[in-house]
Design a protein around this motif. Structure first.
Motif, PDB file in Angstrom:
ATOM      1  N   ASP A 134      42.965  -2.080  65.818  1.00 50.60           N
ATOM      2  CA  ASP A 134      44.239  -2.438  66.471  1.00 50.60           C
ATOM      3  C   ASP A 134      44.504  -1.555  67.689  1.00 50.60           C
ATOM      4  N   ALA A 135      43.975  -0.329  67.669  1.00 48.57           N
ATOM      5  CA  ALA A 135      44.180   0.606  68.786  1.00 48.57           C
ATOM      6  C   ALA A 135      43.167   0.374  69.912  1.00 48.57           C
ATOM      7  N   GLY A 136      42.334  -0.651  69.774  1.00 46.26           N
ATOM      8  CA  GLY A 136      41.419  -1.005  70.851  1.00 46.26           C
ATOM      9  C   GLY A 136      40.076  -0.290  70.817  1.00 46.26           C
ATOM     10  N   MET A 153      35.124   4.106  77.370  1.00 46.26           N
ATOM     11  CA  MET A 153      34.974   3.403  76.115  1.00 46.26           C
ATOM     12  C   MET A 153      35.763   4.158  75.040  1.00 46.26           C
ATOM     13  N   ARG A 154      36.398   3.410  74.150  1.00 45.12           N
ATOM     14  CA  ARG A 154      37.145   3.999  73.038  1.00 45.12           C
ATOM     15  C   ARG A 154      36.256   3.975  71.796  1.00 45.12           C
ATOM     16  N   LEU A 155      35.963   5.181  71.286  1.00 43.29           N
ATOM     17  CA  LEU A 155      35.089   5.334  70.127  1.00 43.29           C
ATOM     18  C   LEU A 155      35.924   5.792  68.933  1.00 43.29           C
ATOM     19  N   GLY A 156      35.824   5.085  67.824  1.00 44.69           N
ATOM     20  CA  GLY A 156      36.605   5.419  66.644  1.00 44.69           C
ATOM     21  C   GLY A 156      35.778   6.143  65.599  1.00 44.69           C
ATOM     22  N   TYR A 157      36.435   7.016  64.857  1.00 45.69           N
ATOM     23  CA  TYR A 157      35.774   7.729  63.757  1.00 45.69           C
ATOM     24  C   TYR A 157      36.650   7.582  62.517  1.00 45.69           C
ATOM     25  N   ALA A 158      36.058   7.011  61.470  1.00 44.22           N
ATOM     26  CA  ALA A 158      36.760   6.837  60.191  1.00 44.22           C
ATOM     27  C   ALA A 158      35.964   7.575  59.127  1.00 44.22           C
ATOM     28  N   ARG A 159      36.673   8.334  58.274  1.00 40.09           N
ATOM     29  CA  ARG A 159      35.991   9.101  57.238  1.00 40.09           C
ATOM     30  C   ARG A 159      36.799   9.106  55.955  1.00 40.09           C
ATOM     31  N   VAL A 160      36.098   8.971  54.845  1.00 43.05           N
ATOM     32  CA  VAL A 160      36.692   9.181  53.520  1.00 43.05           C
ATOM     33  C   VAL A 160      35.747  10.080  52.733  1.00 43.05           C
TER      34      VAL A 160
END
Length: 184
Positions: free
Chosen positions: A25-27, A1-8
């Protein structure tokens, strides 16, 4: 599984929309969003992501600095990811530890971090040596001056005061008196 992390960062008034779009977009199948400083370790979403990693998963970030501002912390986080049998991918820097080239790149980054730590150690050692040559000694200042130390030892040794009484009289911890008695 592809897990994303976004932070600001909280204080910058930013939002994660651009990061989220790039990660989608990167899945990325599961996304963890955070509004916190990258220099802090107490980021609940990052910890949730790390806790849920399984072998074969891939953690995806938009840029390396979204994961951490500090190179040493970044390497620790990546070490935790790899310790779980998962991979790491940064979209902007084109680093992907699931490939041989990506693993080599992270090893190079790790080498630079190790070099940086060693340089800091050497500068610290040189500064301490210079301070010693100039007569400055590190550490805490002694609680008792030489005259007081002699007085405490004499009081306790002669039996006029107990170690606890001498400690109370001079306003120090009894272990301080104990150390004095051992060295005299």
């Amino acid at each position: 599984m592809r897990l994303g992390y976004a932070r600001v960062s909280k204080s910058d008034g930013q939002d994660t929309a651009a990061q989220v779009a790039a990660l989608r977009d990167a899945g990325v199948e599961r996304l963890f969003e955070e509004h916190a400083s990258g220099g802090r370790w107490d980021r609940p979403e990052l910890h949730r992501l790390l806790d849920q990693l399984r072998p074969g998963d891939v953690v995806v970030v938009w840029k390396l600095d979204r994961l951490s501002r500090s190179l040493i912390d970044l390497l620790r986080i990546i070490e935790k990811i790899e310790g779980r049998g998962a991979g790491f991918q940064s979209l902007t820097e084109a680093i992907d530890t699931t490939t041989p080239a990506g693993r080599m790149m992270m090893q190079m980054v790790g080498s630079f971090a190790e070099f940086e730590r060693e340089m800091i150690r050497q500068r610290t050692r040189a500064g301490l040596d210079r301070a010693r040559r100039e007569g400055r000694i590190g550490g805490r200042r002694p609680k008792l001056n030489p005259r007081q130390r002699r007085e405490v030892v004499e009081m306790v040794s002669s039996g006029r005061k107990t170690a606890a009484d001498a400690a109370r009289l001079f306003g120090v911890h009894p272990s301080t008196v104990g150390r004095l008695l051992k060295t005299s």
